[in-house]
Every structure is written in structure tokens, then in C-alpha cells.
Design a protein around this motif. Structure first.
Motif, short mmCIF file in Angstrom:
data_model
loop_
_atom_site.label_atom_id
_atom_site.label_comp_id
_atom_site.label_asym_id
_atom_site.label_seq_id
_atom_site.Cartn_x
_atom_site.Cartn_y
_atom_site.Cartn_z
N ALA A 115 0.77 -1.67 -0.26
CA ALA A 115 0.04 0.12 0.43
C ALA A 115 0.65 1.40 -0.37
CB ALA A 115 -0.95 0.11 1.34
N ILE A 116 0.57 2.36 -0.74
CA ILE A 116 1.47 3.42 -1.01
C ILE A 116 0.68 4.76 -0.20
CG2 ILE A 116 3.03 4.44 -2.72
CD1 ILE A 116 3.18 2.30 -4.23
N PHE A 117 1.09 5.29 0.10
CA PHE A 117 0.96 6.76 0.48
C PHE A 117 1.49 7.76 -0.40
CE2 PHE A 117 0.40 4.76 4.21
CZ PHE A 117 -1.00 4.84 4.72
N ALA A 118 1.18 8.97 0.05
CA ALA A 118 1.65 10.40 -1.62
C ALA A 118 1.55 11.76 -0.12
CB ALA A 118 0.62 10.41 -2.40
N LEU A 119 2.35 12.45 -0.56
CA LEU A 119 2.79 13.78 -0.08
C LEU A 119 1.46 14.68 -0.42
CD1 LEU A 119 3.46 15.54 1.63
CD2 LEU A 119 5.46 15.75 0.24
N GLN A 136 -1.10 27.68 -6.86
CA GLN A 136 -0.09 27.81 -5.76
C GLN A 136 -0.56 26.11 -4.93
OE1 GLN A 136 -0.38 31.89 -3.66
NE2 GLN A 136 -2.58 31.50 -4.95
N GLY A 137 0.29 25.98 -3.71
CA GLY A 137 0.09 24.72 -3.10
C GLY A 137 -0.19 24.81 -1.61
N VAL A 138 -0.37 24.13 -0.80
CA VAL A 138 -0.05 24.03 0.50
C VAL A 138 -0.14 22.84 0.89
CG1 VAL A 138 -0.86 24.88 2.47
CG2 VAL A 138 -0.64 26.44 1.06
N PHE A 139 1.14 22.44 1.61
CA PHE A 139 1.52 20.93 1.56
C PHE A 139 0.23 20.76 2.96
CE2 PHE A 139 5.83 21.45 -0.32
CZ PHE A 139 5.48 21.13 -1.10
N SER A 140 -0.61 19.34 2.63
CA SER A 140 -1.55 18.32 3.91
C SER A 140 -0.88 17.30 3.96
CB SER A 140 -2.67 19.23 3.20
OG SER A 140 -3.30 18.39 3.82
N GLY A 141 -1.25 16.94 5.41
CA GLY A 141 -1.22 16.01 6.23
C GLY A 141 -2.13 14.91 5.37
N HIS A 142 -3.18 15.88 5.93
CA HIS A 142 -4.93 15.49 6.04
C HIS A 142 -4.82 14.65 4.47
CE1 HIS A 142 -8.79 14.63 6.78
NE2 HIS A 142 -8.99 15.82 5.93
N TYR A 143 -4.48 14.90 3.51
CA TYR A 143 -4.37 14.82 2.17
C TYR A 143 -3.72 14.16 1.59
CZ TYR A 143 -9.07 17.31 1.41
OH TYR A 143 -10.53 17.60 1.35
N SER A 144 -2.46 13.55 2.58
CA SER A 144 -1.24 12.12 2.37
C SER A 144 -2.14 11.27 3.18
CB SER A 144 -0.08 12.91 3.51
OG SER A 144 0.34 14.37 3.85
N LYS A 145 -2.69 10.74 2.19
CA LYS A 145 -4.07 9.63 1.58
C LYS A 145 -3.16 8.35 1.12
CE LYS A 145 -8.02 10.68 1.19
NZ LYS A 145 -9.22 11.63 -0.25
N ALA A 146 -3.08 7.22 1.06
CA ALA A 146 -2.97 6.17 1.05
C ALA A 146 -4.15 6.06 -0.04
CB ALA A 146 -3.52 4.78 1.96
N TRP A 147 -3.69 5.28 -0.12
CA TRP A 147 -3.96 5.84 -2.13
C TRP A 147 -4.05 4.63 -3.68
CZ3 TRP A 147 -1.07 5.61 -7.24
CH2 TRP A 147 1.10 6.00 -6.61
N ALA A 148 -2.81 3.81 -3.19
CA ALA A 148 -2.53 2.45 -4.17
C ALA A 148 -3.00 0.62 -3.49
CB ALA A 148 -1.58 3.23 -5.66
N TYR A 172 4.85 2.23 5.72
CA TYR A 172 4.32 2.98 5.69
C TYR A 172 5.71 3.89 4.70
CZ TYR A 172 3.28 8.39 6.05
OH TYR A 172 2.56 9.47 5.75
N CYS A 173 4.65 3.64 3.48
CA CYS A 173 5.40 4.14 2.28
C CYS A 173 4.95 4.99 1.98
CB CYS A 173 4.86 2.70 1.32
SG CYS A 173 6.17 2.90 0.07
N MET A 174 5.81 6.35 1.59
CA MET A 174 5.63 6.89 1.19
C MET A 174 6.46 7.61 -0.21
SD MET A 174 4.85 11.17 3.09
CE MET A 174 3.16 10.58 2.93
N PRO A 175 6.96 7.10 -1.09
CA PRO A 175 7.75 7.49 -2.03
C PRO A 175 8.47 9.05 -2.18
CG PRO A 175 6.33 5.84 -2.62
CD PRO A 175 5.23 6.73 -1.57
N LEU A 180 -0.45 14.03 -3.39
CA LEU A 180 -1.23 13.62 -4.36
C LEU A 180 -2.04 15.57 -4.61
CD1 LEU A 180 -4.60 11.75 -2.54
CD2 LEU A 180 -4.53 13.84 -2.36
N ALA A 181 -2.88 15.79 -5.36
CA ALA A 181 -2.73 16.72 -5.87
C ALA A 181 -4.13 16.73 -5.49
CB ALA A 181 -2.65 17.48 -7.19
N HIS A 182 -4.85 17.81 -3.97
CA HIS A 182 -6.22 18.19 -4.31
C HIS A 182 -6.95 19.14 -5.19
CE1 HIS A 182 -9.55 19.14 -1.15
NE2 HIS A 182 -10.17 18.22 -2.32
#
Length: 281
Positions: A115-119, A136-148, A172-175, A180-182
Motif C-alpha cells: 500500500a502506498i501513501f503520497a504527500l 499555488q499549493g499548501v502541503f497537507s497531512g490530512h490529504y497525505s492519503k493511502a491511494w494505491a 508506511y510507504c511514501m515514496p 496527491l494533488a487535491h
């Protein structure tokens, strides 16, 4: 290596166009699966070569719970055919830094985790007042989700649910270079239209309708843009490295046996690199 992508949508047409364009380019449109929440011919028009599954929109009570079970079931079924299954909301795109990964499938093929997470990055439309064309962007822990996933793990609460005995040691794999662009606030007109829809749905009669966040969708949008303007601008490289480092100690929720990212908030904004989605209308 063969990968599929699934999502569920209701009327979020601008975001769905982005989702279809992005994942059909990365995976092939024949490997995309869209669950339409309610009959809607526009969904098939936007995603002409995807498989569209239409489900009734006659019950909102317990929506988050049954939606999760439904999508986890489809995800498990697709893993009988595919090596990896990507699952995001329609307004979420997984993108990779081309300096680190030549493509999304090649990044997946290089992973040993199941399973993989993304920033996560909250994407905002260019600043109209400044006339700058840059998103523009703001990094987010809430949207650093598992996605695959490549094994039949359920996705839950933005994380991955595993057997309790495996939770403590599950990787916890976040390459690096995977995001993850929200896109909820990436297009002002689309955000306003979706705020209208959310307000209407939340104001409908009957039980099970969404709560305060949907009823105050316009206020939330205004507050998000106001908060963005107050944040200092940081270089992408500096802010990205700090956010990635801060998230490398995940939450292991023993109550529901879920591994997830910390819901951290970051105190700067960035201009997004030119390879970062979205791409036009």
C-alpha cells in the motif's frame, strides 16, 4: 505491470475532466472505472472510454460507511485482474516528479510495499490580483492519503486498514516525488458551482444529509482562500522536504487498526512546478 484507477463522483464535472485526462494518459482509459452516484449521462460524456457504473442516489444515510464498503469491494475485485489499483476522489490526482520517476506505472512497479501513501498538496487557483499564472499549493497531512494497493487492503479514514497483529510493523510507504494533488480549490468557478451543490444537498429534507461543512460550503471556500493569502511564500524544494520529513512518523490507530498520516498543517504556501497538474479546463 498493469494498474487500474477508480473513483466515485456526483456532478463534480471540472474535477472529473481533470481525473479522466490525467489517469487515461497515465494508465489508458480502458483501465479507468467511475462510479456515478445517480444517473448522469454527462459522466459518460466526460469519460467516454472508461467503465461507468451507475448506482442509485436514493439514500444518503450512512453515506461515508457504505461508500467505503462499496469502493473497497470493487477495489478487491479489480485486484483479481490488476497488479495495482489506484483509488482517489474525483478531485484528487496522483502525480510524480519527472526528475525522479519517468511515469506513474514505473513508480508503482518499483514499489515493494503493498500500500502506498503520497504527500498531499491542496492546490489553489492562480492569484487573480497579482496576475500570476502559477498555481499555488499548501502541503497537507490530512490529504497525505493511502491511494494505491496491490493486495486486498481496505482503505479507510485516509489510511490503510490492516489486521491488528500487523498494524505495529506495517510499512508506511511514501515514496519521494509522489504527490496527491487535491483540486477542490484549484478552479474558482468550479469550486463555486460545487459549493452551490453541497449547500443544496445539505439543506434537503430527510435524515442522513451531510452536516455543517456542506451547509457552509461557500464560507469554507472563502476562508480557505483568505488563509492562503496570509501564508508566507516558500520555495517548493524547502517546503516539500520539510513536509515530507514531518510526516514520516505515521499514526497507528489501534482502535480501528488503520495506518494513516498525521493530519499536520503547514505554515507556508508554494508556487507549484510547471509539471504539476491541473492542465487547463
Amino acid at each position: 505491470m498493469k494498474a487500474a484507477a477508480i473513483t466515485m463522483v456526483h456532478k463534480d464535472y471540472w474535477a472529473l475532466r481533470q481525473w479522466y485526462r490525467h489517469y487515461s494518459g497515465a494508465l489508458g482509459a480502458e483501465n479507468l472505472f467511475v462510479v456515478a452516484h445517480g444517473p448522469d449521462p454527462v459522466v459518460q460524456e466526460i469519460c467516454p472510454a472508461a467503465s461507468v457504473i451507475t448506482i442509485p442516489r436514493d439514500r444518503l444515510q450512512g453515506f461515508d460507511h457504505w461508500r467505503g464498503r462499496l469502493l473497497n469491494g470493487i477495489q478487491r475485485g479489480l485486484l483479481e485482474i490488476y497488479d495495482w489499483v489506484i483509488r482517489t476522489d474525483a478531485d484528487e490526482l496522483i502525480c510524480v516528479d519527472p526528475q525522479l520517476w519517468s511515469s506513474l506505472p514505473k513508480m508503482l512497479a518499483a514499489q515493494e510495499a503493498s500500500a502506498i501513501f503520497a504527500l498531499g498538496v491542496n492546490v489553489f487557483a492562480p492569484d487573480e490580483a497579482s496576475g500570476s499564472p502559477l498555481y499555488q499549493g499548501v502541503f497537507s497531512g490530512h490529504y497525505s492519503k493511502a491511494w494505491a494497493v496491490r493486495q486486498p487492503h481496505d482503505l479507510r479514514r485516509h489510511g490503510v486498514q490492516v489486521r491488528p497483529r500487523r498494524l505495529a510493523e506495517f510499512p508506511y510507504c511514501m515514496p519521494h516525488g509522489v504527490y496527491l494533488a487535491h483540486l477542490k480549490f484549484a478552479n474558482r468557478q468550479a469550486a463555486t458551482e460545487m459549493a452551490d451543490i453541497r449547500t443544496e444537498v445539505a439543506g434537503a429534507e430527510g435524515s442522513g444529509t451531510p452536516g455543517k461543512a456542506w451547509k457552509q460550503a461557500h464560507q469554507e471556500m472563502a476562508a480557505q482562500y483568505a488563509a492562503l493569502a496570509d501564508l508566507p511564500l516558500s520555495p517548493w524544494e524547502k517546503a516539500e522536504a520539510a513536509a515530507w520529513d514531518a510526516l514520516q512518523s505515521p499514526v497507528r490507530d489501534e482502535g480501528i487498526s488503520v495506518l494513516r498520516s498525521k493530519s499536520l498543517r503547514f505554515d507556508s504556501r508554494v508556487h507549484l512546478p510547471d509539471w504539476f497538474p491541473p492542465r487547463g479546463d
